[in-house]
Design a protein around this motif. Structure first.
Motif, mmCIF file in Angstrom:
data_model
loop_
_atom_site.group_PDB
_atom_site.id
_atom_site.type_symbol
_atom_site.label_atom_id
_atom_site.label_comp_id
_atom_site.label_asym_id
_atom_site.label_seq_id
_atom_site.Cartn_x
_atom_site.Cartn_y
_atom_site.Cartn_z
ATOM 1 N N PHE A 126 -107.669 55.391 0.611
ATOM 2 C CA PHE A 126 -106.831 56.012 -0.400
ATOM 3 C C PHE A 126 -105.534 56.506 0.216
ATOM 4 N N LEU A 127 -104.412 56.192 -0.452
ATOM 5 C CA LEU A 127 -103.090 56.644 -0.031
ATOM 6 C C LEU A 127 -102.618 57.759 -0.947
ATOM 7 N N PRO A 128 -102.251 58.919 -0.422
ATOM 8 C CA PRO A 128 -101.708 59.978 -1.279
ATOM 9 C C PRO A 128 -100.403 59.524 -1.938
ATOM 10 N N LEU A 132 -96.188 58.056 0.895
ATOM 11 C CA LEU A 132 -96.215 56.607 1.113
ATOM 12 C C LEU A 132 -95.822 56.237 2.533
ATOM 13 N N ARG A 133 -95.332 57.205 3.292
ATOM 14 C CA ARG A 133 -95.053 56.933 4.703
ATOM 15 C C ARG A 133 -96.329 56.530 5.436
ATOM 16 N N LEU A 134 -97.468 56.949 4.899
ATOM 17 C CA LEU A 134 -98.746 56.570 5.498
ATOM 18 C C LEU A 134 -98.953 55.059 5.424
ATOM 19 N N GLY A 146 -88.794 60.546 9.518
ATOM 20 C CA GLY A 146 -87.996 61.073 8.424
ATOM 21 C C GLY A 146 -88.883 61.604 7.330
ATOM 22 N N GLY A 147 -88.266 62.245 6.323
ATOM 23 C CA GLY A 147 -89.013 62.802 5.210
ATOM 24 C C GLY A 147 -89.364 61.759 4.165
ATOM 25 N N PHE A 151 -87.688 58.041 3.222
ATOM 26 C CA PHE A 151 -88.465 56.803 3.189
ATOM 27 C C PHE A 151 -88.274 56.081 1.863
ATOM 28 N N ILE A 152 -88.391 56.823 0.754
ATOM 29 C CA ILE A 152 -88.234 56.219 -0.577
ATOM 30 C C ILE A 152 -86.847 55.599 -0.726
ATOM 31 N N ASP A 153 -85.832 56.322 -0.274
ATOM 32 C CA ASP A 153 -84.463 55.808 -0.407
ATOM 33 C C ASP A 153 -84.253 54.555 0.430
ATOM 34 N N LEU A 154 -85.047 54.386 1.499
ATOM 35 C CA LEU A 154 -84.959 53.174 2.319
ATOM 36 C C LEU A 154 -85.616 51.985 1.627
#
Length: 549
Positions: A126-128, A132-134, A146-147, A151-154
């Motif tokens: 399971f991924l929290p 999503l960096r996990l 990074g935060g 990550f999302i913006d990348l």
């Protein structure tokens, strides 16, 4: 290497991913894989069902399943994955490395009025949702420096490409993320899963959001909703206060991409009342840039002061009423006969401390709103889903305890539908108003049902929607039900219209329809008036049909 994303659909307090809505999950996940140089395929659970593709995941190195409902709803565009189907996908495909993400991590339920079941599966990780960096760490073998929003913006711009693989593309509406969590600092509602899934309140930096919108626009997405936000007016807040300037920049920047649909979703009426002056400016911003038919959804849940107190629901009924007035004052102007922006109200049955009196209180407040002449786009009445991580679960000692009030809930719902909803639908969608770009959804008997892309679009039943009309048409409102409308494809002539189209018009019964048909062709409306012998019905016909041909 190859990865498969299986979209089992999600519905959360502040995110919807059932077609035609596309949640943020598949786009972010696709972007993470693409950045790692991994080829990505995307399937919806409906495609897997209809095409019997249950064994296809074995051809991939990775499989990510998106799943879970933490609020109850009714869906026309797709059917969310069941727990049995989830287990089937996991257990019949041992090869790919498997991940699961979404509110299903809290538990499984497909309807309100239930306590969610545990969904622990040993064969899948399971991924929290809020980390999503996990996934990046799992596929790259290293942590992301990074935060989460970095990550999302990348990955989000790269993930826009996955939309091309959606079976309804380009006729989809993308949920845009403004923030995560709830802005409240005095605790959370007893039943809400938003803080459990997403953690503390954080606003997304505008620059990254705009880069994602640009990428989505470049692949052909034309419909957007600021849906990944528990309270749109809290976006970019400073020291607990709303920021009208960043709000203006948000809307103006997104509007530069000329979307065909730009809508909102959730708003907190107590927050609106507390910060009235700032929010009034922000409402002006919304109606300056949005498209017609927009909705601000209020999580009222109950008007009963005691139920609100026991479940820690912010604000009181008078504040809610004032927020309804604020939205009406800003958004009731019409385009093609449709209000530009209206509030919607959510009511929950099954909350701690409710009684039969609760439903009388709820009715009286809804009736007061109606009697004041205020407009509501919809009144969403449903039963609560209870998850073991919530305060409501602890208050109820792990059981759903409000079945003894289920009959009161049902009576209340039926009364609202007949006494409030039907008159409200006639005011919100008057006869002759035009619904632009209605998308064909399904056919039942002689009626084809469709909806616009947008925030809580009204369901419209259309008689004699022909194949040659196409799958997207403009529809003129002809009649009303408590939760839907009947419409006629724009451009029809009374001289050529079918019997079912004519009889669908309010005020036209069987005898009048037959008499109109045998009296055709009509050269002018005076001839029609001699047949219908009713000024109001004549006006309805004139709003809907021409006399060409």
């Amino acid at each position: 290497m190859k990865a498969l994303i299986v979209d089992g659909y999600v519905d959360e307090p502040a995110l919807l991913g059932v077609p035609p809505y596309v949640s943020t999950y598949p786009r972010y996940i696709a972007g993470a894989f693409l950045h790692a140089g991994i080829e990505v395929e995307y399937l919806t659970i409906d495609q897997i069902r209809e095409e019997s593709r249950w064994l296809e995941p074995s051809e991939y190195d990775y499989m990510v399943i998106i799943a879970g409902l933490s609020v109850s709803g009714h869906y026309m565009g797709g059917t969310p994955i069941t727990l049995t189907e989830l287990k089937k996908l996991v257990q019949t495909n041992p090869y790919p490395r498997k991940f699961l993400i979404g509110p299903i991590g809290l538990g499984y339920s497909l309807k309100g009025g239930t306590t969610a079941l545990s969904t622990q599966l040993e064969e899948i990780e399971f991924l929290p949702s809020n980390n999503l960096r996990l996934l990046w760490e799992r596929i790259n073998g290293r942590t992301f420096e990074g935060g989460e929003y970095e990550f999302i913006d990348l990955v989000a711009p790269a993930g826009a490409e996955i939309l091309k693989k959606h079976p309804r593309f380009p006729n989809v509406i993308c949920e845009l993320e403004l923030s995560r969590g709830c802005e409240r600092r005095d605790g959370f509602c007893s039943f809400c899963t938003e803080p459990l899934i997403w953690g503390r309140f954080t606003s997304r930096p505008l620059e990254g959001l705009i880069r994602e919108v640009k990428a989505l626009s470049n692949v052909g997405v034309k419909a957007f909703r600021f849906g990944r936000s528990a309270n749109i007016f809290a976006y970019g807040e400073k020291n607990g206060k709303p920021d009208p300037l960043i709000f203006e920049e948000l809307f103006s920047e997104v509007s530069r991409f000329q979307p065909e649909v730009l809508h909102c979703d959730n708003a907190n009426p107590a927050y609106m009342y507390k910060h009235r002056k700032a929010v009034e400016k922000m409402l002006e911003t919304i109606v300056r840039y949005n498209t017609p038919g927009d909705v601000l959804s209020f999580g009222v849940e109950s008007f009963d002061p005691e139920v609100r107190r026991l479940n820690n629901i912010q604000g009181d009924p008078e504040e809610i009423l004032e927020a309804v007035r604020m939205v009406n004052a800003a958004g009731a102007s019409r385009v093609y006969g449709i209000p530009r922006l209206l509030p919607g109200i959510n009511i929950l049955g099954g909350l701690y401390g409710e009684s039969e009196k609760t439903y009388d209180i709820n009715y009286r407040w809804l009736k007061r709103i109606s009697d004041e002449g205020l407009l509501l786009r919809r009144i969403n009445i449903r039963q609560v889903m209870i998850f073991s991580s919530t305060t409501l679960y602890r208050l109820n000692a792990g059981k759903y305890r409000s079945r003894k009030y289920l009959s009161a809930f049902k009576r209340f719902k039926e009364r609202v539908r007949s006494e409030i909803d039907l008159p409200m639908m006639k005011k919100v969608f008057p006869t002759g108003a035009v619904l632009r770009s209605v998308h064909r959804e399904k056919k039942q008997g002689d009626i084809t049902y469709g909806r616009q892309l947008g925030s809580y679009p009204v369901l419209v039943g259309v008689p004699e929607w022909k194949e040659e009309d196409g799958n997207i048409v403009d529809v003129i409102i002809a009649n009303h039900g408590p939760r839907s409308v009947t419409g006629i494809v724009k451009g029809r002539s009374l001289n050529r219209a079918g019997y079912k189209e004519i009889i669908a018009v309010e005020g036209i019964g069987k005898k009048r329809a037959e008499k109109l048909i045998i009296s055709r062709p009509f050269r002018n409306w005076e001839e029609v008036e001699r047949i219908v012998e009713d000024t109001e019905t004549l006006e309805n016909l004139r709003k809907i049909f021409s006399l060409e041909g």
